[in-house]
Design a protein around this motif. Structure first.
Motif, PDB file in Angstrom:
ATOM      1  N   LYS A 372      60.165  23.382 -58.232  1.00  0.00           N
ATOM      2  CA  LYS A 372      59.617  24.487 -57.491  1.00  0.00           C
ATOM      3  C   LYS A 372      57.735  24.665 -57.822  1.00  0.00           C
ATOM      4  O   LYS A 372      57.314  24.709 -57.110  1.00  0.00           O
ATOM      5  CB  LYS A 372      59.950  25.822 -58.326  1.00  0.00           C
ATOM      6  CG  LYS A 372      61.639  26.121 -58.215  1.00  0.00           C
ATOM      7  CD  LYS A 372      61.710  26.120 -56.247  1.00  0.00           C
ATOM      8  CE  LYS A 372      63.065  26.689 -55.856  1.00  0.00           C
ATOM      9  NZ  LYS A 372      63.488  27.103 -54.389  1.00  0.00           N
ATOM     10  N   TYR A 422      60.986  31.509 -63.511  1.00  0.00           N
ATOM     11  CA  TYR A 422      61.896  31.221 -62.036  1.00  0.00           C
ATOM     12  C   TYR A 422      61.067  32.179 -61.066  1.00  0.00           C
ATOM     13  O   TYR A 422      61.773  32.843 -59.788  1.00  0.00           O
ATOM     14  CB  TYR A 422      62.790  31.542 -62.062  1.00  0.00           C
ATOM     15  CG  TYR A 422      64.429  31.725 -61.204  1.00  0.00           C
ATOM     16  CD1 TYR A 422      64.977  31.224 -60.927  1.00  0.00           C
ATOM     17  CD2 TYR A 422      64.580  33.180 -60.743  1.00  0.00           C
ATOM     18  CE1 TYR A 422      65.762  30.760 -59.704  1.00  0.00           C
ATOM     19  CE2 TYR A 422      65.489  33.183 -60.283  1.00  0.00           C
ATOM     20  CZ  TYR A 422      65.372  32.325 -58.904  1.00  0.00           C
ATOM     21  OH  TYR A 422      66.882  32.391 -58.230  1.00  0.00           O
ATOM     22  N   SER A 426      60.842  31.280 -57.375  1.00  0.00           N
ATOM     23  CA  SER A 426      62.234  30.796 -56.595  1.00  0.00           C
ATOM     24  C   SER A 426      62.498  32.169 -56.646  1.00  0.00           C
ATOM     25  O   SER A 426      63.939  32.004 -55.919  1.00  0.00           O
ATOM     26  CB  SER A 426      62.882  29.579 -56.815  1.00  0.00           C
ATOM     27  OG  SER A 426      63.107  30.079 -58.091  1.00  0.00           O
ATOM     28  N   SER A 430      59.427  36.594 -55.824  1.00  0.00           N
ATOM     29  CA  SER A 430      58.303  34.925 -56.416  1.00  0.00           C
ATOM     30  C   SER A 430      57.088  35.998 -55.009  1.00  0.00           C
ATOM     31  O   SER A 430      56.069  35.721 -55.558  1.00  0.00           O
ATOM     32  CB  SER A 430      58.454  33.723 -55.960  1.00  0.00           C
ATOM     33  OG  SER A 430      59.811  34.031 -54.732  1.00  0.00           O
TER      34      SER A 430
END
Length: 437
Positions: A372, A422, A426, A430
């Motif tokens: 990511k 996180y 994602s 976000s």
């Protein structure tokens, strides 16, 4: 009685703004262990209390199930699997003490899950991430300055008493390994390396000159404190973290220069005697010496443990080794055999099945977040996230040498870093995390 109004005010604001509980736990992670040298009280349990209170306050604030969508993600799902495995360890036929399980399961399982939940729910924007980073670095600098006092001025009576019981590991050839207000020198050194890594990476961000200088000064202070701790494993936090940062930054010119720099440091420590008259450099150099006596002792202990675990695929039970093993089952083989490493401890207590599951879950989280971050092109938010990710990678590798995730504040910062990354790359928030600065 005089404190009651302040206590009442604290709980009022805690239940109104549960994120206060998160910062309380972070503060306790820095100072609770050190305070036990002065106060005869189980202050380590205070972190459990405030984690539970923070979750309770969050529940009251977010009673509607629609407010818990942030927790429906693969990171939480994988951690829940690990926590369930730890709970099922209660049925392990090798368990000697269920009381030991109650104390010992907190660190590898419930701290991870609770901190992850709180981080996912409350640290969602770049502004909040930077605030947390600055609080972390401020406490780290304070800890470093206190270690300078220990080294250059001396220890107080409580610290001398503690040192008298730990002289074999903290007073080597007449040289003090400073520990500040942390549990021991190993944890302190690794924590300083962790903070230095974050500060160095932030210093390369697109910030003002004054801010860059502040990060560099912070990095210099904590790096020097790391060297005074004599902690060899801390080097791997730095080296692995820097390599992770260089790879994910996608700046291949910087990667080449950084690789040469890291390779040069390794070469000087491994194949030369440059600076060998300095005790701190001697300690760091011994980290790359596989014939080092302490390393050989660890290998021998692991071979003995391997024979013991051949017929115990689920291990000896959580709490059977290390500190809790010595406290609740001192006459057993596992309690008497030092484990040293966090991964060896997990392996001994949960077996080959447990350590395999634990490593697979941790590697999955690292790879998931790494991919990511690789795809993220928003530089303003990427730089602090790279600082956090580099710390995760460094601590992950350095855990082989020390039980870093078994101690605060490294554990809480490790799990918070996972949640923060996180959220900003994602999670459902976000986009908000990237644009709200």
């Amino acid at each position: 009685m005089l404190l009651l109004p302040f206590i009442a005010a604290y709980f009022f604001f805690l239940f109104k703004y549960p994120v206060i509980g998160l910062y309380t736990c972070l503060f306790l992670g820095f100072v609770a262990t050190g305070l036990t040298r002065y106060i005869d009280a189980p202050l380590g349990l205070s972190i459990d209390v405030f984690l539970a209170l923070t979750l309770l306050a969050t529940f009251f604030q977010r009673f509607d199930s629609k407010n818990w969508q942030e927790l429906k993600n693969p990171i939480v799902a994988s951690v829940v699997i690990w926590v369930l495995y730890c709970v099922f360890q209660l049925f392990n036929p090798e368990v000697v003490s269920y009381e030991a399980w109650v104390y010992a399961v907190r660190s590898p399982a419930f701290y991870m899950l609770f901190t992850l939940i709180i981080g996912l729910l409350f640290i969602k924007t770049l502004q909040e991430v930077e605030r947390l980073l600055h609080v972390w670095l401020a406490f780290s600098v304070l800890a470093a300055l206190y270690s300078f006092k220990q080294y250059f001025i001396g220890l107080d009576d409580a610290e001398k008493l503690w040192l008298s019981q730990n002289a074999s590991t903290h007073l080597l050839f007449g040289n003090l390994r400073v520990f500040s207000f942390y549990s021991d020198a190993a944890q302190f050194g690794a924590a300083m390396a962790h903070a230095a890594l974050a500060a160095l990476i932030l210093a390369f961000g697109k910030y003002s000159i004054g801010r860059k200088l502040a990060y560099l000064v912070c990095a210099g202070i904590v790096l020097y404190a790391m060297s005074l701790s004599g902690t060899r494993g801390a080097l791997f936090v730095l080296l692995v973290g820097i390599i992770s940062y260089l790879l994910l930054s996608k700046n291949f010119k910087t990667l080449l220069v950084g690789a040469c720099l890291v390779g040069g440091i390794f070469f000087l420590l491994k194949f030369t005697y440059v600076g060998h008259s300095n005790y701190q450099i001697q300690r760091m150099r011994s980290a790359f010496n596989f014939n080092d006596p302490s390393f050989q002792v660890r290998i021998k202990n692991q071979l003995k443990l391997s024979e013991y675990l051949e017929t115990r695929p689920f291990g000896g039970g959580i709490g059977s080794a290390g500190y809790w093993g010595l406290r609740f089952s001192p006459d057993t083989f596992l309690a008497k055999t030092p484990v040293d490493s966090w991964y060896v401890k997990i392996w001994v207590e949960t077996g080959i099945v447990g350590i395999t599951l634990y490593l697979l879950i941790t590697l999955f989280i690292l790879l998931y977040l790494g991919v990511k971050l690789w795809k993220l092109n928003e530089y303003r938010v990427k730089q602090p996230l790279l600082a956090l990710y580099a710390g995760i990678a460094g601590v992950f590798v350095a855990n082989y040498g020390n039980q870093l995730l078994g101690q605060m504040p490294t554990a809480i910062l490790f799990y918070l870093s996972i949640a923060i990354i996180y959220n900003l790359v994602s999670g459902p928030s976000s986009t908000k995390g990237i644009h709200h600065t």
